[in-house]
Design a protein around this motif. Structure first.
Motif: not given
Length: 420
Positions: A60-63, A66-67, A253, A255, A262, A264
């Motif tokens: 998943l895209p996060t800060d 890149t997704g 990944q 989660y 949400k 993580g």
């Protein structure tokens, strides 16, 4: 190695429209709302893939990250779907006459000969040898007890008994062991059993012990045995105990649900480095395509594309209910957690199976067998309908959503030319 062929659903007795609504269900119920990061489903009947869907993102895209989309060849953690593979490995040795189901475990693990059943006390608590008060077992632990989880062993995460607590304190999970499978088995020798072997079912580290026994009996390191005797011959090219450097861009990944609801990133083991303690109970990573090859080998009675792992009679034995007294899990299980429901469900030699369809409350067939993994993955083989189904995602815990029950219902609803 030839690929499993594809065919239209109608040609194999399934309804294409009903299969398509499974994808809509997964997208609308789970992937779209962010409950699951991804979903991959493979359905095969009569040896042909009739439905294949890939939804969501492997990463998943996060800060700063890149997704990355989920793809056909995304590699995932299969966790306890390792157990059936390990069980097949052990039964290959049984077929070779190197070990028997009724052999006592202490034949190959002498340090376990004196293991007793917990009565009182605990590690470091006065009242017995090493702090434990135990009584002798009513019968020795046998190999069949490891295969069907009736050995008296446990998992620390059950959070139920003093024995569970001792497992947690000693970090008795193969993932935590620095001294290999030998160190893992040696550590287990210092903790009593939860119950006398053969008297109850408790989901446990039993299959990890089987991995050690495969190594001990065959003379090959456990990971090498799987590669040389199962994974390599079947063409399961992406299944291993770690993800090598050249495949890391395909690794998903895993989660968990955060406090904010949400998704993580799951902390802990990365599966990116080789391990000195390969877990036969939950250590493999692989792809949906790889696992379908394993399922198809089972469905065909132990053979696929000229590679035979087991004989049909051995598979029949493994997928029969071996719980004492032919009981259901509901009648004999001591723990609250398993990768299967309990009512109308028995347990064989590495698999759960349906003994009473009506008691399960789910459309299915007598004798279908399956298991799942901690990251919500699942598979089942239905010998009545000639079906193999593999579902992959990467979300823990597997108990949060009823997705396995829902998938069983949706896939079976698409079977319009039933053999039952």
């Amino acid at each position: 190695m030839p690929a499993i062929p594809t065919a239209s659903p109608a040609s194999q007795g399934l309804c294409a429209e009903r299969l398509a609504r499974i994808d809509r269900f997964l997208q609308q119920r789970y992937v779209g709302p962010g409950k699951l990061p991804n979903a991959q489903l493979l359905v095969a009947r009569h040896g042909h893939i009739v439905h294949h869907s890939v939804l969501g993102q492997a990463v998943l895209p996060t800060d700063g990250v890149t997704g990355r989309a989920m793809t056909d060849d995304t590699i995932v953690r299969i966790y306890s779907m390792t157990k059936p593979i390990t069980s097949v490995a052990f039964m290959m040795l049984v077929e070779e006459g190197l070990v028997a189901l009724d052999d006592p475990v202490h034949r190959f693990i002498p340090a376990w000969r004196g293991l007793g059943v917990y009565q009182a006390g605990g590690a470091g608590v006065p009242g017995g040898g090493g702090g434990w008060v135990t009584k002798p077992t009513s019968a020795p632990m046998r190999m069949i007890d490891l295969l069907r989880h009736t050995a008296g062993l446990t998992y620390g995460f059950h959070m139920r008994t003093s024995v569970d607590a001792a497992y947690r304190k000693a970090k008795l999970e193969p993932f935590e062991q620095a001294n290999g499978l030998q160190g893992f088995v040696d550590a287990l020798a210092g903790i009593p059993l939860e119950f006398s072997p053969g008297t109850a079912y408790n989901y446990s580290v039993s299959t990890d012990v089987l991995g050690y026994l495969v190594e001990k009996i065959s003379g090959l390191p456990f990971a090498d045995f799987l590669q040389q005797r199962i994974l390599g011959p079947l063409g399961m090219v992406d299944t291993a105990f770690h993800v090598p450097e050249d495949k890391r861009q395909r690794f998903a990944q895993c989660y968990i649900q955060g406090a904010d609801g949400k998704l993580g990133v799951l902390p802990g083991r990365t599966f990116l480095e080789p391990t000195s303690c390969p877990s036969g109970g939950g250590g493999l990573v692989g792809t949906a395509a790889d696992y379908l090859r394993f399922c198809e080998c089972l469905r065909r009675g132990g053979e696929l594309d000229g590679v035979r792992l087991l004989g049909p009679k051995t598979l029949k034995l493994m997928t029969s209910n071996h719980l004492p007294g032919n009981a259901d899990l509901a009648d004999i299980a001591t723990s609250l957690f398993s990768e299967a429901t309990y009512h109308g469900i028995g347990f064989g030699l590495g698999f759960a199976m349906t003994t009473d369809v009506a008691r399960t409350g789910i459309a299915g067939s007598p004798g279908e067998y399956w298991w799942g993994g901690a990251a919500s993955t699942a598979f089942w083989v239905d010998p009545v309908e000639d079906l193999s189904v593999v579902f992959m995602t990467q979300f823990m815990p597997s108990s949060l959503y009823p997705i396995r029950r829902e998938l069983r219902t949706l896939v079976n609803a698409a079977v319009v030319d039933s053999a039952a």
